[in-house]
Write a protein that holds these residues in place. Sequence first.
Motif, PDB file in Angstrom:
ATOM      1  N   LEU A   1       0.824  -1.205   0.000  1.00 48.43           N
ATOM      2  CA  LEU A   1       0.000   0.000   0.000  1.00 48.43           C
ATOM      3  C   LEU A   1       0.867   1.267   0.000  1.00 48.43           C
ATOM      4  O   LEU A   1       0.602   2.219  -0.739  1.00 48.43           O
ATOM      5  CB  LEU A   1      -0.925  -0.003   1.214  1.00 48.43           C
ATOM      6  CG  LEU A   1      -2.066  -1.035   1.166  1.00 48.43           C
ATOM      7  CD1 LEU A   1      -2.567  -1.348   2.569  1.00 48.43           C
ATOM      8  CD2 LEU A   1      -3.203  -0.524   0.293  1.00 48.43           C
TER       9      LEU A   1
ATOM     10  N   GLY B   1      -5.284  -1.180   4.588  1.00 50.88           N
ATOM     11  CA  GLY B   1      -5.627   0.059   3.899  1.00 50.88           C
ATOM     12  C   GLY B   1      -6.626   0.897   4.668  1.00 50.88           C
ATOM     13  O   GLY B   1      -6.559   2.133   4.681  1.00 50.88           O
TER      14      GLY B   1
ATOM     15  N   LEU C   1      -6.532   4.768   3.853  1.00 54.32           N
ATOM     16  CA  LEU C   1      -6.492   4.812   2.395  1.00 54.32           C
ATOM     17  C   LEU C   1      -7.827   4.388   1.796  1.00 54.32           C
ATOM     18  O   LEU C   1      -8.136   4.721   0.654  1.00 54.32           O
ATOM     19  CB  LEU C   1      -5.376   3.891   1.872  1.00 54.32           C
ATOM     20  CG  LEU C   1      -3.956   4.257   2.296  1.00 54.32           C
ATOM     21  CD1 LEU C   1      -2.962   3.214   1.810  1.00 54.32           C
ATOM     22  CD2 LEU C   1      -3.571   5.634   1.758  1.00 54.32           C
TER      23      LEU C   1
END
Length: 226
Positions: A20, A199, A204
């Motif tokens: 990521l 994530g 994110l």
Amino acid sequence: MSNFIKLLIMNKKEIAKALLSAGAVKFFPNPKDAITFKSGIKSPIYCNNREMTKSSDCYNIILNDFMDAVNAMWDEYDSHAEITIVGVPMGALFWASCIAFDFGAGYAFVRQEAKDHGMKTKIDGHPLGEGTKVIIIEDLISTGGSCLEVVEAVRATGAEVLGVVAIVTYGWPKTIKRFEDAGVKLKTLTDYATIVRAGTEMKLFSAEDGAVLENWYHAPENWGQL
């Protein structure tokens, strides 16, 4: 929970966060922008593991975990036996060659189709045949079709496949069953669920993004048609 299992979980999370952070994981919430897999499945998420070769830190994280996983699989069979590392084209060839070099093992790769010129070979590199022990390296497993084609090609030479080690799997039950039915041991450095959780922790993915990713995972063939 044993210390070994805790370590596996930590490593999966570390790999997920590295992917990521490196920008290897791309998110496409709009079906019109979706990535299409070889299987025909449209996906809102794509993991481009080639991004992990752009910095020494990312490279070392992936390679070290690959080496540990391959070594563990090798030890389960016989640490004194010679092995050949076989890469699945194209994304895994870089990693397979690095692993083979570090282990001092043979290296080969299987083409999607035999060449129509030269030696007209389908498998190039270290010779495979009766008595050869092989560990196959893959970068990403979705439905598993491409990887299992390589398994079949290697077995057709008479070589024995000890297992497959991949960076990422989507972890679908159907895929896991395909490997089990083929008698192939599969180890992965991380998986889809761990990437989504990481994530989300890294902010994110929003709650809305998480819903898209969860819906897609449970019905990938229908995503974008609902």
